[in-house]
Design a protein around this motif. Sequence first.
Motif, PDB file in Angstrom:
ATOM      1  N   LEU A 298       0.946  -1.046  -0.108  1.00  0.00           N
ATOM      2  CA  LEU A 298      -0.045   0.275  -0.008  1.00  0.00           C
ATOM      3  C   LEU A 298       1.075   1.245  -0.023  1.00  0.00           C
ATOM      4  CD1 LEU A 298      -2.966   1.278   0.105  1.00  0.00           C
ATOM      5  CD2 LEU A 298      -2.718   1.035   2.535  1.00  0.00           C
ATOM      6  N   THR A 299       1.331   1.851  -1.200  1.00  0.00           N
ATOM      7  CA  THR A 299       2.443   2.619  -1.466  1.00  0.00           C
ATOM      8  C   THR A 299       2.080   4.081  -0.761  1.00  0.00           C
ATOM      9  OG1 THR A 299       1.507   2.489  -3.738  1.00  0.00           O
ATOM     10  CG2 THR A 299       3.539   1.508  -3.159  1.00  0.00           C
ATOM     11  N   GLU A 300       0.942   4.395  -0.754  1.00  0.00           N
ATOM     12  CA  GLU A 300       0.509   5.677  -0.131  1.00  0.00           C
ATOM     13  C   GLU A 300      -1.042   5.426   0.404  1.00  0.00           C
ATOM     14  OE1 GLU A 300       0.860   9.684  -2.086  1.00  0.00           O
ATOM     15  OE2 GLU A 300       2.274   8.946  -3.214  1.00  0.00           O
ATOM     16  N   THR A 301      -1.082   6.008   1.682  1.00  0.00           N
ATOM     17  CA  THR A 301      -2.341   6.172   2.142  1.00  0.00           C
ATOM     18  C   THR A 301      -2.187   7.106   3.533  1.00  0.00           C
ATOM     19  OG1 THR A 301      -4.466   4.874   3.003  1.00  0.00           O
ATOM     20  CG2 THR A 301      -1.896   4.278   3.869  1.00  0.00           C
ATOM     21  N   GLY A 302      -3.542   7.170   3.956  1.00  0.00           N
ATOM     22  CA  GLY A 302      -3.458   7.997   5.402  1.00  0.00           C
ATOM     23  C   GLY A 302      -4.737   8.780   5.440  1.00  0.00           C
ATOM     24  N   GLN A 303      -5.094   9.619   6.526  1.00  0.00           N
ATOM     25  CA  GLN A 303      -6.130  10.283   6.729  1.00  0.00           C
ATOM     26  C   GLN A 303      -5.525  11.634   7.252  1.00  0.00           C
ATOM     27  OE1 GLN A 303      -8.726  10.319  10.331  1.00  0.00           O
ATOM     28  NE2 GLN A 303     -10.393   9.703   8.747  1.00  0.00           N
ATOM     29  N   GLU A 304      -5.739  12.711   6.319  1.00  0.00           N
ATOM     30  CA  GLU A 304      -5.243  14.054   6.625  1.00  0.00           C
ATOM     31  C   GLU A 304      -5.811  14.506   7.926  1.00  0.00           C
ATOM     32  OE1 GLU A 304      -4.147  17.916   4.157  1.00  0.00           O
ATOM     33  OE2 GLU A 304      -6.020  17.239   3.847  1.00  0.00           O
ATOM     34  N   LYS A 305      -4.756  14.825   8.723  1.00  0.00           N
ATOM     35  CA  LYS A 305      -5.071  15.569  10.144  1.00  0.00           C
ATOM     36  C   LYS A 305      -5.596  14.436  11.002  1.00  0.00           C
ATOM     37  CE  LYS A 305      -7.345  19.230   8.399  1.00  0.00           C
ATOM     38  NZ  LYS A 305      -7.923  20.549   8.365  1.00  0.00           N
ATOM     39  N   ILE A 306      -5.745  13.390  10.733  1.00  0.00           N
ATOM     40  CA  ILE A 306      -6.194  12.332  11.314  1.00  0.00           C
ATOM     41  C   ILE A 306      -7.268  12.733  12.311  1.00  0.00           C
ATOM     42  CG2 ILE A 306      -5.311  10.221  12.870  1.00  0.00           C
ATOM     43  CD1 ILE A 306      -2.467  11.217  12.336  1.00  0.00           C
ATOM     44  N   VAL A 307      -8.457  12.911  11.637  1.00  0.00           N
ATOM     45  CA  VAL A 307      -9.487  13.553  12.246  1.00  0.00           C
ATOM     46  C   VAL A 307     -10.381  12.569  13.168  1.00  0.00           C
ATOM     47  CG1 VAL A 307      -9.770  15.440  10.683  1.00  0.00           C
ATOM     48  CG2 VAL A 307     -11.004  13.214  10.411  1.00  0.00           C
ATOM     49  N   GLN A 308     -10.062  11.323  12.615  1.00  0.00           N
ATOM     50  CA  GLN A 308     -10.762  10.197  13.583  1.00  0.00           C
ATOM     51  C   GLN A 308      -9.519   9.376  14.473  1.00  0.00           C
ATOM     52  OE1 GLN A 308     -12.601   8.509   9.936  1.00  0.00           O
ATOM     53  NE2 GLN A 308     -14.510   8.366  11.080  1.00  0.00           N
ATOM     54  N   PRO A 309      -9.513   9.561  15.623  1.00  0.00           N
ATOM     55  CA  PRO A 309      -8.395   9.298  16.387  1.00  0.00           C
ATOM     56  C   PRO A 309      -7.894   7.627  16.370  1.00  0.00           C
ATOM     57  CG  PRO A 309      -9.483  10.759  17.671  1.00  0.00           C
ATOM     58  CD  PRO A 309     -10.336  10.513  16.276  1.00  0.00           C
ATOM     59  N   LYS A 310      -8.791   6.983  16.046  1.00  0.00           N
ATOM     60  CA  LYS A 310      -8.670   5.324  15.926  1.00  0.00           C
ATOM     61  C   LYS A 310      -8.369   4.946  14.504  1.00  0.00           C
ATOM     62  CE  LYS A 310      -9.658   4.204  20.194  1.00  0.00           C
ATOM     63  NZ  LYS A 310      -8.758   3.267  21.101  1.00  0.00           N
ATOM     64  N   TRP A 311      -8.039   6.049  13.625  1.00  0.00           N
ATOM     65  CA  TRP A 311      -7.612   5.282  12.159  1.00  0.00           C
ATOM     66  C   TRP A 311      -6.688   4.462  12.112  1.00  0.00           C
ATOM     67  CZ3 TRP A 311      -4.185   5.131   8.499  1.00  0.00           C
ATOM     68  CH2 TRP A 311      -4.629   5.190   7.154  1.00  0.00           C
ATOM     69  N   PHE A 312      -5.614   4.517  12.597  1.00  0.00           N
ATOM     70  CA  PHE A 312      -4.737   3.664  12.503  1.00  0.00           C
ATOM     71  C   PHE A 312      -4.880   2.030  12.654  1.00  0.00           C
ATOM     72  CE2 PHE A 312      -1.950   7.315  11.736  1.00  0.00           C
ATOM     73  CZ  PHE A 312      -0.963   6.737  10.692  1.00  0.00           C
ATOM     74  N   ASN A 353      -2.187   7.872  21.173  1.00  0.00           N
ATOM     75  CA  ASN A 353      -2.106   6.484  22.011  1.00  0.00           C
ATOM     76  C   ASN A 353      -2.541   5.592  20.944  1.00  0.00           C
ATOM     77  OD1 ASN A 353      -1.641   7.794  24.435  1.00  0.00           O
ATOM     78  ND2 ASN A 353      -3.694   8.199  25.067  1.00  0.00           N
ATOM     79  N   ASP A 354      -3.477   5.907  20.121  1.00  0.00           N
ATOM     80  CA  ASP A 354      -4.096   4.798  18.991  1.00  0.00           C
ATOM     81  C   ASP A 354      -2.638   4.233  18.171  1.00  0.00           C
ATOM     82  OD1 ASP A 354      -6.232   3.169  17.401  1.00  0.00           O
ATOM     83  OD2 ASP A 354      -5.275   4.446  15.983  1.00  0.00           O
ATOM     84  N   PHE A 355      -1.945   5.486  17.886  1.00  0.00           N
ATOM     85  CA  PHE A 355      -0.557   4.992  16.906  1.00  0.00           C
ATOM     86  C   PHE A 355       0.241   4.206  17.922  1.00  0.00           C
ATOM     87  CE2 PHE A 355       3.323   6.198  14.916  1.00  0.00           C
ATOM     88  CZ  PHE A 355       2.947   5.665  13.584  1.00  0.00           C
ATOM     89  N   LYS A 356       0.446   4.539  19.219  1.00  0.00           N
ATOM     90  CA  LYS A 356       1.132   3.746  19.939  1.00  0.00           C
ATOM     91  C   LYS A 356       0.790   2.317  19.957  1.00  0.00           C
ATOM     92  CE  LYS A 356       2.690   7.358  23.110  1.00  0.00           C
ATOM     93  NZ  LYS A 356       2.844   8.015  24.354  1.00  0.00           N
ATOM     94  N   GLU A 357      -0.557   2.247  19.948  1.00  0.00           N
ATOM     95  CA  GLU A 357      -1.042   0.700  19.999  1.00  0.00           C
ATOM     96  C   GLU A 357      -0.863   0.139  18.672  1.00  0.00           C
ATOM     97  OE1 GLU A 357      -5.579  -1.570  19.982  1.00  0.00           O
ATOM     98  OE2 GLU A 357      -5.342   0.674  20.856  1.00  0.00           O
TER      99      GLU A 357
END
Length: 384
Positions: A298-312, A353-357
Amino acid sequence: MKKKSPLMVFIFFIVLSTCYGQKTVIENNTIDAKATAETKALFSNLKNLAGKAVLFGQQDALMYGVGWKGEYDKSDVKLVTGAHPALFGWDLEAIAKDDTDENLNENAQKLKGYCLQAYKIGGINTLSWHVQNFVTGKNFYDTTKCVSSILPGGAKHTAFTKALDQVALLIKSLKTDKGTSIPVIFRPFHENTGNWFWWGKPFCSTEEYKALWQFTVQYLRDKKQLHNIIYAYSPDRTSGNFENYMERYPGDNLVDVLGFDNYYEFKDLNDEKSIDLAVKSIGQICNYAISKNKIAALTETGQEKIVQPKWFTTVFNKIMNDTEAYKISYLMVWRNAHTGHFYAPYPGHPSENDFKEFYNNPKTLFLKDLGDIYGTINPLISSN
C-alpha cells in the motif's frame, strides 16, 4: 517497549549469511538480471514478509515534522513511539526540473543526505517523482498532454532524458563509505488511473503509458547501468476492479512491486463500504503479486489531520483480518508538514495513543524491528 514476536526474531536473523557453513546464494527475482546483492536481498526480505508482518513508512519523515525542520535523527513518528519508520519516502521533483545547475545540485545533495541518513540508520528508501510537464514547463498538475511528446521521437524527448539523467545521477551517487550501491524503491508515474497528473489515464493512451514506463526502466537499468533499483507500480484506487488496475500495468518483466495509492476509500472510518472496497483491492493485488513472485504494498495512504483518532488501528486491523490483504509487505503514509497537513500523529495529538497501539502490534515493523534488511537470507529461517 515494543515486544519482539517470533517474527521479529526472523527479521533479526535474516542477517545470517551462512547455512551449515555454506554461503547462501540469493535467487534474483527482481526484473534486473544484474541487480546488486543488496538489492536482491532487500527484495527477497520484503517479499518474504508477506503474511507475516507489515513495514510502516512515511514520506519526508526525517526532513521535517509538525513544528520542526531539519533536526538530525528526528521524526514525528520517533517522537511518539521512540522509533523511526522503517521505510522513508522521498520525492525527486526538485532534482530534475527546469532550474539552474546550482539549484539542481544543491537540491540533489540535500536529498542524497537524507537518503544516506535513512540507510545508515537501517531504513529503506523509496523515491516517487512528481515530475514537471515537459511540454509547458509547468508542474505535474498541468494536465496538458505530454506523454507522446517525451517518448522516443517526440519533440520533448531530449528534455525528458535530461531529467532522467539527473535522476540517474542521484541514484548512482547513493553509495556507502565502501562504495556499495544503496538500494532504492523507485515509484515513477504513480496514481496513473487518476485525472490530476499529466500521465493520468485521461491524458495518454494505455500504449503510451506502458511505453513511457518501459523506456524509463530500460533507460535507467540498461543505458545508465543502475542495478540498485526496485521498480514499483502504483496506480490510484481501483475500487475492487482488478481489470482497471491491470489495464496499464507495464508487464511482469518491468515491475518488482505491485502497489497502489488509496486515500479516498480510507478517509472515513464510518464508510465501511469504501473501506471494504479498498481492502478487496489490496487482496487482489496481493494475490497477483504473490503468484508472480513479487512484492505487494500500500504505497500511499492516510487520513489528513487524522480527524478520527482510531484511524490507524481500525484500518490496519481491517487489512490484517482479511485473508488476502494481510499479505502486503509495507504501507506508507504521507508527510507531516504542519498542523493543517499531516498523516502521522505528533506529540499531543488525540491519535497518539492509538498510534502507539498500532506501533506495539507485533504485526507492524518499525526501524527498530528491522535488523539488517539488506542482509543475506538464510533459507532455513525464511521458510519458517
